[in-house]
Write a protein that holds these residues in place. Structure first.
Motif, PDB file in Angstrom:
ATOM      1  N   GLY A 135      71.229 115.304  -8.831  1.00  0.00           N
ATOM      2  CA  GLY A 135      71.437 115.361 -10.131  1.00  0.00           C
ATOM      3  C   GLY A 135      70.539 116.440 -10.705  1.00  0.00           C
ATOM      4  O   GLY A 135      70.735 116.974 -12.079  1.00  0.00           O
ATOM      5  N   MET A 136      69.512 116.732  -9.941  1.00  0.00           N
ATOM      6  CA  MET A 136      68.584 117.808 -10.464  1.00  0.00           C
ATOM      7  C   MET A 136      69.360 119.105 -10.947  1.00  0.00           C
ATOM      8  O   MET A 136      69.081 119.988 -11.617  1.00  0.00           O
ATOM      9  N   GLU A 137      70.620 119.235 -10.140  1.00  0.00           N
ATOM     10  CA  GLU A 137      71.325 120.372 -10.327  1.00  0.00           C
ATOM     11  C   GLU A 137      72.252 120.202 -11.689  1.00  0.00           C
ATOM     12  O   GLU A 137      72.787 121.402 -12.120  1.00  0.00           O
ATOM     13  N   GLY A 138      72.066 118.995 -12.410  1.00  0.00           N
ATOM     14  CA  GLY A 138      72.658 119.122 -13.897  1.00  0.00           C
ATOM     15  C   GLY A 138      74.205 118.704 -13.819  1.00  0.00           C
ATOM     16  O   GLY A 138      74.978 118.629 -12.230  1.00  0.00           O
ATOM     17  N   GLY A 139      74.886 118.504 -14.746  1.00  0.00           N
ATOM     18  CA  GLY A 139      76.164 118.176 -14.792  1.00  0.00           C
ATOM     19  C   GLY A 139      76.548 116.901 -14.719  1.00  0.00           C
ATOM     20  O   GLY A 139      77.717 116.534 -14.472  1.00  0.00           O
ATOM     21  N   LEU A 140      75.578 115.868 -14.591  1.00  0.00           N
ATOM     22  CA  LEU A 140      75.843 114.583 -14.467  1.00  0.00           C
ATOM     23  C   LEU A 140      76.362 113.947 -15.856  1.00  0.00           C
ATOM     24  O   LEU A 140      75.990 114.369 -16.978  1.00  0.00           O
ATOM     25  N   SER A 141      77.312 112.946 -15.979  1.00  0.00           N
ATOM     26  CA  SER A 141      77.690 111.935 -17.050  1.00  0.00           C
ATOM     27  C   SER A 141      76.441 111.359 -17.687  1.00  0.00           C
ATOM     28  O   SER A 141      75.467 111.171 -16.656  1.00  0.00           O
ATOM     29  N   GLU A 142      76.311 111.046 -18.920  1.00  0.00           N
ATOM     30  CA  GLU A 142      75.155 110.290 -19.180  1.00  0.00           C
ATOM     31  C   GLU A 142      75.130 108.888 -18.590  1.00  0.00           C
ATOM     32  O   GLU A 142      73.902 108.649 -18.442  1.00  0.00           O
ATOM     33  N   SER A 143      76.085 108.044 -18.419  1.00  0.00           N
ATOM     34  CA  SER A 143      76.033 107.175 -17.605  1.00  0.00           C
ATOM     35  C   SER A 143      75.221 107.060 -16.082  1.00  0.00           C
ATOM     36  O   SER A 143      74.590 106.370 -15.902  1.00  0.00           O
ATOM     37  N   LEU A 144      75.773 108.191 -15.406  1.00  0.00           N
ATOM     38  CA  LEU A 144      75.170 108.435 -14.338  1.00  0.00           C
ATOM     39  C   LEU A 144      73.759 108.945 -14.288  1.00  0.00           C
ATOM     40  O   LEU A 144      72.963 108.572 -13.554  1.00  0.00           O
ATOM     41  N   SER A 145      73.551 109.820 -15.324  1.00  0.00           N
ATOM     42  CA  SER A 145      71.921 110.316 -15.536  1.00  0.00           C
ATOM     43  C   SER A 145      71.048 108.986 -15.811  1.00  0.00           C
ATOM     44  O   SER A 145      70.103 108.647 -15.210  1.00  0.00           O
ATOM     45  N   ASN A 146      71.800 108.053 -16.764  1.00  0.00           N
ATOM     46  CA  ASN A 146      70.750 106.881 -16.880  1.00  0.00           C
ATOM     47  C   ASN A 146      70.656 105.934 -15.944  1.00  0.00           C
ATOM     48  O   ASN A 146      69.653 105.222 -15.686  1.00  0.00           O
ATOM     49  N   GLU A 147      71.823 105.950 -14.923  1.00  0.00           N
ATOM     50  CA  GLU A 147      71.513 104.988 -13.820  1.00  0.00           C
ATOM     51  C   GLU A 147      70.561 105.630 -12.838  1.00  0.00           C
ATOM     52  O   GLU A 147      69.966 104.736 -12.342  1.00  0.00           O
ATOM     53  N   LEU A 148      70.426 106.794 -12.762  1.00  0.00           N
ATOM     54  CA  LEU A 148      69.535 107.408 -11.695  1.00  0.00           C
ATOM     55  C   LEU A 148      67.921 107.356 -12.367  1.00  0.00           C
ATOM     56  O   LEU A 148      67.107 107.024 -11.732  1.00  0.00           O
ATOM     57  N   MET A 149      67.924 107.467 -13.815  1.00  0.00           N
ATOM     58  CA  MET A 149      66.781 107.096 -14.349  1.00  0.00           C
ATOM     59  C   MET A 149      66.306 105.680 -14.369  1.00  0.00           C
ATOM     60  O   MET A 149      65.021 105.381 -14.130  1.00  0.00           O
ATOM     61  N   HIS A 150      66.983 104.752 -14.372  1.00  0.00           N
ATOM     62  CA  HIS A 150      66.819 103.429 -14.516  1.00  0.00           C
ATOM     63  C   HIS A 150      66.134 103.164 -12.969  1.00  0.00           C
ATOM     64  O   HIS A 150      65.365 102.298 -12.894  1.00  0.00           O
ATOM     65  N   ARG A 151      66.827 103.646 -11.882  1.00  0.00           N
ATOM     66  CA  ARG A 151      66.468 103.521 -10.496  1.00  0.00           C
ATOM     67  C   ARG A 151      64.954 103.946 -10.335  1.00  0.00           C
ATOM     68  O   ARG A 151      64.200 103.359  -9.593  1.00  0.00           O
ATOM     69  N   ARG A 152      64.963 105.117 -10.691  1.00  0.00           N
ATOM     70  CA  ARG A 152      63.501 105.843 -10.745  1.00  0.00           C
ATOM     71  C   ARG A 152      62.445 104.936 -11.477  1.00  0.00           C
ATOM     72  O   ARG A 152      61.341 104.785 -10.886  1.00  0.00           O
ATOM     73  N   HIS A 153      62.802 104.561 -12.538  1.00  0.00           N
ATOM     74  CA  HIS A 153      61.854 103.741 -13.340  1.00  0.00           C
ATOM     75  C   HIS A 153      61.523 102.342 -12.741  1.00  0.00           C
ATOM     76  O   HIS A 153      60.272 101.895 -12.731  1.00  0.00           O
ATOM     77  N   ALA A 154      62.452 101.794 -12.080  1.00  0.00           N
ATOM     78  CA  ALA A 154      62.299 100.558 -11.351  1.00  0.00           C
ATOM     79  C   ALA A 154      61.271 100.858 -10.269  1.00  0.00           C
ATOM     80  O   ALA A 154      60.591  99.932  -9.879  1.00  0.00           O
ATOM     81  N   MET A 155      61.195 101.760  -9.517  1.00  0.00           N
ATOM     82  CA  MET A 155      60.402 102.264  -8.450  1.00  0.00           C
ATOM     83  C   MET A 155      58.899 102.318  -9.116  1.00  0.00           C
ATOM     84  O   MET A 155      58.091 101.772  -8.405  1.00  0.00           O
ATOM     85  N   LEU A 156      58.776 102.911 -10.106  1.00  0.00           N
ATOM     86  CA  LEU A 156      57.431 102.872 -10.771  1.00  0.00           C
ATOM     87  C   LEU A 156      56.971 101.635 -11.062  1.00  0.00           C
ATOM     88  O   LEU A 156      55.771 101.204 -11.090  1.00  0.00           O
ATOM     89  N   ILE A 157      57.804 100.917 -11.756  1.00  0.00           N
ATOM     90  CA  ILE A 157      57.386  99.486 -12.180  1.00  0.00           C
ATOM     91  C   ILE A 157      56.839  98.542 -10.880  1.00  0.00           C
ATOM     92  O   ILE A 157      55.987  97.801 -10.896  1.00  0.00           O
ATOM     93  N   ARG A 158      57.910  98.807 -10.018  1.00  0.00           N
ATOM     94  CA  ARG A 158      57.460  97.828  -8.523  1.00  0.00           C
ATOM     95  C   ARG A 158      55.961  98.404  -8.330  1.00  0.00           C
ATOM     96  O   ARG A 158      55.118  97.387  -7.790  1.00  0.00           O
ATOM     97  N   LEU A 159      55.818  99.650  -8.205  1.00  0.00           N
ATOM     98  CA  LEU A 159      54.285 100.298  -7.851  1.00  0.00           C
ATOM     99  C   LEU A 159      53.415  99.594  -8.767  1.00  0.00           C
ATOM    100  O   LEU A 159      52.366  98.935  -8.072  1.00  0.00           O
ATOM    101  N   GLU A 160      53.558  99.439 -10.291  1.00  0.00           N
ATOM    102  CA  GLU A 160      52.621  99.098 -10.953  1.00  0.00           C
ATOM    103  C   GLU A 160      52.544  97.627 -10.956  1.00  0.00           C
ATOM    104  O   GLU A 160      51.200  97.220 -10.738  1.00  0.00           O
ATOM    105  N   ASN A 161      53.550  96.734 -10.808  1.00  0.00           N
ATOM    106  CA  ASN A 161      53.459  95.406 -10.269  1.00  0.00           C
ATOM    107  C   ASN A 161      52.592  95.144  -9.137  1.00  0.00           C
ATOM    108  O   ASN A 161      51.784  94.234  -9.042  1.00  0.00           O
ATOM    109  N   CYS A 162      52.662  95.810  -7.929  1.00  0.00           N
ATOM    110  CA  CYS A 162      51.939  95.658  -6.770  1.00  0.00           C
ATOM    111  C   CYS A 162      50.481  95.771  -7.158  1.00  0.00           C
ATOM    112  O   CYS A 162      49.767  95.143  -6.624  1.00  0.00           O
TER     113      CYS A 162
END
Length: 200
Positions: free
Chosen positions: A112-139
């Motif tokens: 997705g770094m190459e651009g051209g993603l739909s808004e829904s797919l961009s949001n999905e990727l951001m959500h998944r990355r944010h979930a990893m950050l939250i998992r780390l913080e919760n640890c």
């Protein structure tokens, strides 16, 4: 002469193959022709099996998270020392994302770094990355609750530091940095643990 039975389409194997293509080329740069050629099916069969390229990509993200993501991030959910969980996150990033048998870097972070993603797919990727950050913080928060780290430790700031470092390692893996080089980065980052998460 009797005709042999047609080969059954193996959807799980197809998702696995598609994962490698998206991982190597990214979502936007992967064409329908790339997918149908690799999966040995025609476009109507592709749409019948997956619905759309984006729907297949969502299946791929789920497969990647289970197969690769949990190897990197899974230990953060286990009831062990936070230091070792974070250390293993970084060391496994160095080892799994530089393997010869798969594309370099992380599909989830780089696609997705190459651009051209739909808004829904961009949001999905951001959500998944944010979930990893939250998992780390919760640890880290759990470690603070168990007195593994200082009661004054800023777990949010430390989580953002190690998450940002891990994401940088992902990019360096894609750019060709070796396992040994990335392991050196990981070990250097862990030397900062007392500064970030302990008194003094």
């Amino acid at each position: 002469m009797a005709r042999g039975r047609p080969r059954t389409f193996d959807r799980e194997a197809a998702v696995e193959q598609a994962m490698l293509i998206f991982w190597a080329k990214g979502f936007t740069n992967t064409s329908l022709s790339d997918l149908t050629s690799a999966l040995k099916i025609n476009p109507p069969s592709f749409y019948a099996a997956f619905g759309s390229k984006e729907a297949l990509y969502l299946d791929v993200l789920e497969r990647y998270s289970l197969e690769i993501g949990e190897k990197l991030w899974g230990e953060l959910l286990r009831d062990g020392p936070a230091y070792h969980a974070v250390e293993n996150l970084l060391l496994n990033t160095a080892r799994y994302l530089t393997r010869e048998k798969s594309p370099k870097g992380c599909l989830l972070s780089l696609s997705g770094m190459e651009g051209g993603l739909s808004e829904s797919l961009s949001n999905e990727l951001m959500h998944r990355r944010h979930a990893m950050l939250i998992r780390l913080e919760n640890c880290l928060l759990a470690a603070r609750g168990k007195n593994e780290i200082s009661a004054r430790a800023d777990c949010e700031a430390a989580a953002r530091f190690y998450f940002t470092l891990q994401q940088g390692m992902v990019t360096r893996a894609r750019d060709g940095e070796t396992t040994d080089e990335l392991e050196t980065t990981a070990k250097s980052a862990m030397r900062l643990w007392p500064v970030l998460l302990q008194d003094g």
